[in-house]
Design a protein around this motif. Structure first.
Motif, mmCIF file in Angstrom:
data_model
loop_
_atom_site.group_PDB
_atom_site.id
_atom_site.type_symbol
_atom_site.label_atom_id
_atom_site.label_comp_id
_atom_site.label_asym_id
_atom_site.label_seq_id
_atom_site.Cartn_x
_atom_site.Cartn_y
_atom_site.Cartn_z
ATOM 1 N N GLY A 1 -34.331 -86.666 -13.806
ATOM 2 C CA GLY A 1 -35.080 -86.942 -15.018
ATOM 3 C C GLY A 1 -34.259 -87.184 -16.266
ATOM 4 O O GLY A 1 -34.786 -87.155 -17.371
ATOM 5 N N GLN A 2 -32.966 -87.469 -16.109
ATOM 6 C CA GLN A 2 -32.121 -87.728 -17.273
ATOM 7 C C GLN A 2 -32.005 -89.213 -17.601
ATOM 8 O O GLN A 2 -31.456 -89.581 -18.631
ATOM 9 N N ALA A 3 -32.512 -90.067 -16.710
ATOM 10 C CA ALA A 3 -32.497 -91.514 -16.948
ATOM 11 C C ALA A 3 -33.800 -92.108 -16.422
ATOM 12 O O ALA A 3 -34.383 -91.583 -15.477
ATOM 13 N N ASP A 4 -34.234 -93.179 -17.054
ATOM 14 C CA ASP A 4 -35.393 -93.929 -16.581
ATOM 15 C C ASP A 4 -34.901 -95.018 -15.652
ATOM 16 O O ASP A 4 -33.775 -95.521 -15.799
ATOM 17 N N THR A 5 -35.752 -95.412 -14.727
ATOM 18 C CA THR A 5 -35.422 -96.536 -13.853
ATOM 19 C C THR A 5 -36.651 -97.416 -13.685
ATOM 20 O O THR A 5 -37.773 -96.910 -13.635
ATOM 21 N N ILE A 6 -36.411 -98.729 -13.664
ATOM 22 C CA ILE A 6 -37.481 -99.705 -13.457
ATOM 23 C C ILE A 6 -36.969 -100.785 -12.511
ATOM 24 O O ILE A 6 -35.758 -100.922 -12.306
ATOM 25 N N GLN A 7 -37.885 -101.543 -11.951
ATOM 26 C CA GLN A 7 -37.545 -102.732 -11.179
ATOM 27 C C GLN A 7 -37.805 -103.937 -12.073
ATOM 28 O O GLN A 7 -38.895 -104.068 -12.632
ATOM 29 N N LEU A 8 -36.833 -104.802 -12.238
ATOM 30 C CA LEU A 8 -36.976 -105.989 -13.070
ATOM 31 C C LEU A 8 -36.276 -107.150 -12.392
ATOM 32 O O LEU A 8 -35.083 -107.046 -12.072
ATOM 33 N N ASN A 9 -37.014 -108.210 -12.148
ATOM 34 C CA ASN A 9 -36.469 -109.414 -11.511
ATOM 35 C C ASN A 9 -35.722 -109.087 -10.218
ATOM 36 O O ASN A 9 -34.651 -109.617 -9.950
ATOM 37 N N GLY A 10 -36.272 -108.169 -9.426
ATOM 38 C CA GLY A 10 -35.686 -107.818 -8.132
ATOM 39 C C GLY A 10 -34.508 -106.866 -8.201
ATOM 40 O O GLY A 10 -33.875 -106.602 -7.184
ATOM 41 N N SER A 11 -34.192 -106.346 -9.372
ATOM 42 C CA SER A 11 -33.059 -105.426 -9.522
ATOM 43 C C SER A 11 -33.543 -104.081 -10.048
ATOM 44 O O SER A 11 -34.441 -104.031 -10.882
ATOM 45 N N GLN A 12 -32.914 -103.019 -9.567
ATOM 46 C CA GLN A 12 -33.191 -101.699 -10.130
ATOM 47 C C GLN A 12 -32.341 -101.555 -11.384
ATOM 48 O O GLN A 12 -31.141 -101.820 -11.365
ATOM 49 N N MET A 13 -32.995 -101.140 -12.468
ATOM 50 C CA MET A 13 -32.306 -101.002 -13.743
ATOM 51 C C MET A 13 -32.460 -99.577 -14.245
ATOM 52 O O MET A 13 -33.446 -98.905 -13.930
ATOM 53 N N PHE A 14 -31.486 -99.126 -15.021
ATOM 54 C CA PHE A 14 -31.438 -97.752 -15.500
ATOM 55 C C PHE A 14 -31.252 -97.727 -17.008
ATOM 56 O O PHE A 14 -30.616 -98.610 -17.583
ATOM 57 N N ARG A 15 -31.777 -96.658 -17.611
ATOM 58 C CA ARG A 15 -31.602 -96.456 -19.054
ATOM 59 C C ARG A 15 -31.606 -94.960 -19.328
ATOM 60 O O ARG A 15 -32.461 -94.237 -18.849
ATOM 61 N N MET A 16 -30.639 -94.514 -20.101
ATOM 62 C CA MET A 16 -30.592 -93.119 -20.526
ATOM 63 C C MET A 16 -31.521 -92.974 -21.712
ATOM 64 O O MET A 16 -31.402 -93.713 -22.681
ATOM 65 N N CYS A 17 -32.464 -92.056 -21.615
ATOM 66 C CA CYS A 17 -33.388 -91.831 -22.725
ATOM 67 C C CYS A 17 -33.138 -90.465 -23.328
ATOM 68 O O CYS A 17 -33.052 -89.468 -22.612
ATOM 69 N N ASP A 18 -33.020 -90.434 -24.651
ATOM 70 C CA ASP A 18 -32.802 -89.169 -25.345
ATOM 71 C C ASP A 18 -34.053 -88.317 -25.354
ATOM 72 O O ASP A 18 -33.993 -87.105 -25.365
ATOM 73 N N ASP A 19 -35.199 -88.966 -25.361
ATOM 74 C CA ASP A 19 -36.474 -88.267 -25.457
ATOM 75 C C ASP A 19 -36.868 -87.744 -24.078
ATOM 76 O O ASP A 19 -37.068 -88.505 -23.156
ATOM 77 N N ARG A 20 -36.981 -86.428 -23.934
ATOM 78 C CA ARG A 20 -37.297 -85.817 -22.647
ATOM 79 C C ARG A 20 -38.801 -85.803 -22.349
ATOM 80 O O ARG A 20 -39.226 -85.316 -21.324
ATOM 81 N N THR A 21 -39.616 -86.325 -23.253
ATOM 82 C CA THR A 21 -41.054 -86.340 -23.020
ATOM 83 C C THR A 21 -41.440 -87.630 -22.302
ATOM 84 O O THR A 21 -40.681 -88.597 -22.279
#
Length: 131
Positions: A58-78
C-alpha cells in the motif's frame, strides 16, 4: 502469528526515492532507465520486484495503462483517485463521487460494493495543445 518484515536495502531505497521523485505514474522500465541514467547498477527484475512490493503493502498505486503496469508513489495514505494523461502520464489526485452514489448505482444493478477504484484517463492540457 508471523509478522512480515520488510528489509531496508540500498536498492529498495533507490527505487522508492526514484518513484517518489517521478511524481507521475511510470513503468518499471522507465524507472529502471532513470536509475541507470543516474549511475545505478540495479537490475530490471529488482525494480519490478520492489515496485510490486510497494504496491502490495500500500505504499504505491498501480494502474494498467496502454497495456503496461504503471506505478506511482502517493504521499496520501487515504483512499484516493486519479486523472491520468494517456500520453505523458501526468497524474492529478481527485475527489471521487460520494459513497451514497456508488452504493445506489451498484444497488440499481443488483450489486453490493465491496471495494472500488476510480481512474479517469484522457489528455492533459499540455498534451491537448501539442496535438
Amino acid at each position: 502469528m508471523t509478522e512480515h518484515v520488510i528489509r531496508q536495502t540500498k536498492q529498495k531505497d533507490a527505487v522508492r526515492k526514484a518513484l517518489h521523485a517521478s511524481g507521475d505514474f511510470v513503468t518499471a522500465q522507465e524507472l529502471h532507465r532513470q536509475l541507470e541514467d543516474e549511475g545505478s547498477t540495479i537490475g530490471l527484475a529488482t525494480v519490478y520486484r520492489q515496485l510490486n512490493m510497494l504496491a502490495q503493502v500500500g505504499q504505491a498505486d498501480t494502474i494498467q495503462l496502454n497495456g503496461s503496469q504503471m506505478f506511482r508513489m502517493c504521499d496520501d495514505r487515504t483512499h484516493h483517485h486519479h486523472l491520468v494523461c494517456t500520453k505523458c502520464g501526468r497524474t492529478v489526485e481527485i475527489e471521487p463521487p460520494d459513497e451514497t452514489w456508488l452504493r445506489k448505482t451498484a444497488a440499481a444493478h443488483g450489486f453490493t460494493v465491496s471495494s472500488h477504484t476510480l481512474e479517469l484517463f484522457g489528455l492533459c492540457k499540455d498534451c491537448q495543445m501539442a496535438q
